[in-house]
Scaffold this motif. Sequence first.
Motif, PDB file in Angstrom:
ATOM      1  N   HIS A 217       0.823  -1.216   0.000  1.00 41.50           N
ATOM      2  CA  HIS A 217       0.000   0.000   0.000  1.00 41.50           C
ATOM      3  C   HIS A 217       0.853   1.262   0.000  1.00 41.50           C
ATOM      4  N   SER A 218       1.982   1.218  -0.690  1.00 39.07           N
ATOM      5  CA  SER A 218       2.881   2.361  -0.724  1.00 39.07           C
ATOM      6  C   SER A 218       3.378   2.572  -2.148  1.00 39.07           C
ATOM      7  N   ASN A 219       3.370   3.817  -2.583  1.00 40.07           N
ATOM      8  CA  ASN A 219       3.676   4.148  -3.963  1.00 40.07           C
ATOM      9  C   ASN A 219       4.936   5.008  -4.052  1.00 40.07           C
ATOM     10  N   VAL A 220       5.906   4.568  -4.843  1.00 42.18           N
ATOM     11  CA  VAL A 220       7.115   5.369  -5.058  1.00 42.18           C
ATOM     12  C   VAL A 220       6.761   6.487  -6.033  1.00 42.18           C
ATOM     13  N   ILE A 221       6.820   7.726  -5.554  1.00 44.70           N
ATOM     14  CA  ILE A 221       6.402   8.856  -6.385  1.00 44.70           C
ATOM     15  C   ILE A 221       7.583   9.605  -7.000  1.00 44.70           C
ATOM     16  N   ASN A 222       8.796   9.350  -6.502  1.00 43.81           N
ATOM     17  CA  ASN A 222       9.960   9.989  -7.103  1.00 43.81           C
ATOM     18  C   ASN A 222      11.223   9.243  -6.685  1.00 43.81           C
ATOM     19  N   LEU A 223      12.270   9.363  -7.494  1.00 40.20           N
ATOM     20  CA  LEU A 223      13.559   8.781  -7.141  1.00 40.20           C
ATOM     21  C   LEU A 223      14.657   9.641  -7.737  1.00 40.20           C
ATOM     22  N   GLN A 224      15.728   9.806  -6.951  1.00 36.02           N
ATOM     23  CA  GLN A 224      16.835  10.658  -7.344  1.00 36.02           C
ATOM     24  C   GLN A 224      18.146  10.108  -6.798  1.00 36.02           C
ATOM     25  N   LYS A 225      19.250  10.516  -7.443  1.00 34.52           N
ATOM     26  CA  LYS A 225      20.572  10.168  -6.941  1.00 34.52           C
ATOM     27  C   LYS A 225      20.980  11.175  -5.866  1.00 34.52           C
ATOM     28  N   THR A 226      21.536  10.680  -4.757  1.00 32.18           N
ATOM     29  CA  THR A 226      22.064  11.571  -3.727  1.00 32.18           C
ATOM     30  C   THR A 226      23.504  11.932  -4.081  1.00 32.18           C
ATOM     31  N   ASP A 227      24.097  12.833  -3.287  1.00 29.27           N
ATOM     32  CA  ASP A 227      25.475  13.262  -3.549  1.00 29.27           C
ATOM     33  C   ASP A 227      26.469  12.112  -3.461  1.00 29.27           C
ATOM     34  N   ASN A 228      26.151  11.113  -2.638  1.00 33.65           N
ATOM     35  CA  ASN A 228      27.075   9.975  -2.510  1.00 33.65           C
ATOM     36  C   ASN A 228      26.668   8.802  -3.408  1.00 33.65           C
ATOM     37  N   LYS A 229      25.915   9.127  -4.477  1.00 37.02           N
ATOM     38  CA  LYS A 229      25.597   8.179  -5.548  1.00 37.02           C
ATOM     39  C   LYS A 229      24.672   7.048  -5.123  1.00 37.02           C
ATOM     40  N   ARG A 230      23.965   7.234  -4.044  1.00 35.59           N
ATOM     41  CA  ARG A 230      22.939   6.264  -3.672  1.00 35.59           C
ATOM     42  C   ARG A 230      21.590   6.758  -4.208  1.00 35.59           C
ATOM     43  N   TRP A 231      20.578   5.892  -4.116  1.00 39.26           N
ATOM     44  CA  TRP A 231      19.254   6.265  -4.618  1.00 39.26           C
ATOM     45  C   TRP A 231      18.355   6.693  -3.463  1.00 39.26           C
ATOM     46  N   LEU A 232      17.703   7.816  -3.633  1.00 36.87           N
ATOM     47  CA  LEU A 232      16.760   8.328  -2.640  1.00 36.87           C
ATOM     48  C   LEU A 232      15.359   8.249  -3.232  1.00 36.87           C
ATOM     49  N   LEU A 233      14.504   7.488  -2.581  1.00 39.43           N
ATOM     50  CA  LEU A 233      13.137   7.296  -3.058  1.00 39.43           C
ATOM     51  C   LEU A 233      12.156   8.042  -2.167  1.00 39.43           C
ATOM     52  N   SER A 234      11.233   8.751  -2.792  1.00 34.93           N
ATOM     53  CA  SER A 234      10.125   9.377  -2.066  1.00 34.93           C
ATOM     54  C   SER A 234       8.924   8.456  -2.181  1.00 34.93           C
ATOM     55  N   VAL A 235       8.351   8.108  -1.037  1.00 36.69           N
ATOM     56  CA  VAL A 235       7.281   7.116  -1.001  1.00 36.69           C
ATOM     57  C   VAL A 235       6.042   7.704  -0.329  1.00 36.69           C
ATOM     58  N   LYS A 236       4.899   7.449  -0.930  1.00 36.94           N
ATOM     59  CA  LYS A 236       3.630   7.872  -0.354  1.00 36.94           C
ATOM     60  C   LYS A 236       2.892   6.640   0.145  1.00 36.94           C
ATOM     61  N   GLY A 237       2.600   6.611   1.435  1.00 38.03           N
ATOM     62  CA  GLY A 237       1.908   5.467   2.026  1.00 38.03           C
ATOM     63  C   GLY A 237       0.406   5.561   1.869  1.00 38.03           C
ATOM     64  N   GLN A 238      -0.304   4.539   2.358  1.00 33.17           N
ATOM     65  CA  GLN A 238      -1.756   4.472   2.194  1.00 33.17           C
ATOM     66  C   GLN A 238      -2.486   5.534   3.009  1.00 33.17           C
ATOM     67  N   ASN A 239      -1.924   5.921   4.133  1.00 25.94           N
ATOM     68  CA  ASN A 239      -2.591   6.910   4.971  1.00 25.94           C
ATOM     69  C   ASN A 239      -2.383   8.314   4.417  1.00 25.94           C
ATOM     70  N   VAL A 240      -3.408   9.132   4.487  1.00 29.33           N
ATOM     71  CA  VAL A 240      -3.341  10.500   3.982  1.00 29.33           C
ATOM     72  C   VAL A 240      -2.228  11.264   4.698  1.00 29.33           C
ATOM     73  N   GLY A 241      -1.361  11.893   3.918  1.00 25.82           N
ATOM     74  CA  GLY A 241      -0.286  12.688   4.500  1.00 25.82           C
ATOM     75  C   GLY A 241       0.911  11.888   4.966  1.00 25.82           C
ATOM     76  N   ARG A 242       0.883  10.564   4.813  1.00 20.42           N
ATOM     77  CA  ARG A 242       2.009   9.737   5.255  1.00 20.42           C
ATOM     78  C   ARG A 242       3.037   9.605   4.136  1.00 20.42           C
ATOM     79  N   HIS A 243       4.068  10.396   4.202  1.00 23.87           N
ATOM     80  CA  HIS A 243       5.160  10.337   3.238  1.00 23.87           C
ATOM     81  C   HIS A 243       6.455   9.970   3.961  1.00 23.87           C
ATOM     82  N   TRP A 244       7.314   9.243   3.300  1.00 19.63           N
ATOM     83  CA  TRP A 244       8.607   8.930   3.869  1.00 19.63           C
ATOM     84  C   TRP A 244       9.596   8.685   2.745  1.00 19.63           C
ATOM     85  N   LYS A 245      10.857   8.527   3.088  1.00 20.45           N
ATOM     86  CA  LYS A 245      11.902   8.336   2.102  1.00 20.45           C
ATOM     87  C   LYS A 245      12.744   7.119   2.475  1.00 20.45           C
ATOM     88  N   ILE A 246      13.381   6.572   1.457  1.00 22.12           N
ATOM     89  CA  ILE A 246      14.265   5.435   1.684  1.00 22.12           C
ATOM     90  C   ILE A 246      15.508   5.598   0.812  1.00 22.12           C
TER      91      ILE A 246
END
Length: 462
Positions: A217-246
């Motif tokens: 129940h979580s949707n990846v809405i964006n992904l980008q490279k960080t300065d140290n060449k890792r991937w940063l994902l923006s994730v929107k969860g099922q609950n309204v307003g619940r956003h997090w990153k990985i």
Amino acid sequence: MPKKSISKKAASKHQPIKHADFVLIGGGIMSATLAILLFEKFPGKKITVIEKLPKMAEESSEAWNNAGTGHAGNCELNYTPEKNGIIDPAKAIKTATQFYDTLEFWKDCTKKGYIQNLDKCISQVPHISFVQGKRDVDFLERRWNVLKETEFFKEMVFSKDKEQIKEWLPLMMEGRSKRANVAATYIKDGYDVNFGEIAEQIFTFLSKQPNVELINHSNVINLQKTDNKRWLLSVKGQNVGRHWKIVSNYLFIGAGGGALSLLEKSGIEEARGYGGFPISGLWLRCTNPDIIERHAAKVYGKAKKGAPPMSVPHMDTRVINGRKELLFGPYAGFTTKFLKHGSFFDLPKSVEFDNIMSLLGAGYHNLPLVGYLVKQVSLKFEDRMEMLREFYPDAKDEDWKVVVAGQRVQIIKKHKKRSGKLEFGTEIIVSKDKSIAALLGASPGASTSFSVMSDVIKKCFE
């Protein structure tokens, strides 16, 4: 254009951040397979799987969303194209090799406890090719003469004898003219596969491992490279307003039709020029238990001249949740959704400056496909039944109903000789730094999941 790198510090200002060594987007058979391979290759490393829907394997891998054929080249006539009178068996042989490697992988997973009940996942169902008319009968016989000399197809039987074919296919021979020119090839050891059940059982095992996290129940809405060449994902969860990153060292996009939009957001050079053409699917599902019981095979015919590969008619015995089913199709349709549970804005959002020429070019060079889809969309129930009766002459309207199948997105890519080319297979895209891989395309993907995901491992980690 590539996305601009951002600092991890800026990204974490307002939202919680998770960490993983590997992030897999999509909860189908491909991600399940790759997750097991990573679990074994990198013991103890953190694996996170993110799925948009409430449960794993509810989209393309779900049993009702695909034909369930263990594609091994046995009956798929488009896997042995003819050119200048020569039958080319290369794709059939390659697919058979990949399928049987995958089958051995599933058996091995069962021995190791990753799959708890393989009998619930696969069933032995004969694979049959069936053709009508002198030209196609001649093609099938020549195909058989080529394939029977190879290891995978040496048990294949060919027949033009109507009594023999009736023994294999009683429903399809009843009501057929005695003067009909028909032929069939038969392989006893074919398979019906519930890919969703395999994925679910693997994920059940993985969910109990301390280094694996499954997030639904979580949707990846964006992904980008960080300065140290890792991937940063923006994730929107099922609950309204619940956003997090990985944040992750490695990213795999196996989200079916949803993979293309995420690949575009990655900004990697290898993704430029790719587009997608969505095609929806419908089945006729038999509702009469007596009819279902009298058919016991996966029977593939030959697409009409000029028709695309996805138009190949087939009547399939299925075993879903222990119950025998019978489907005929597929009937294609058009929708702008890239997933069955997707958005009507998927197609327009996928159009970008670097792929618009590929899309337009593919459309121009595939006008027969466009015409085919227009006709398919306009079909009525009576029209679909008439198509079924070419396979099963005595089919009655009251014994069948229309059900919605899954969503395919055919690959469109740049081509040297023209602006865009439509592909009908499965393709892996890997970035130059090997930190991200994506899977695009359709059949025979799920049937060859182990081989395809092993290829991802080799390209990214070896």
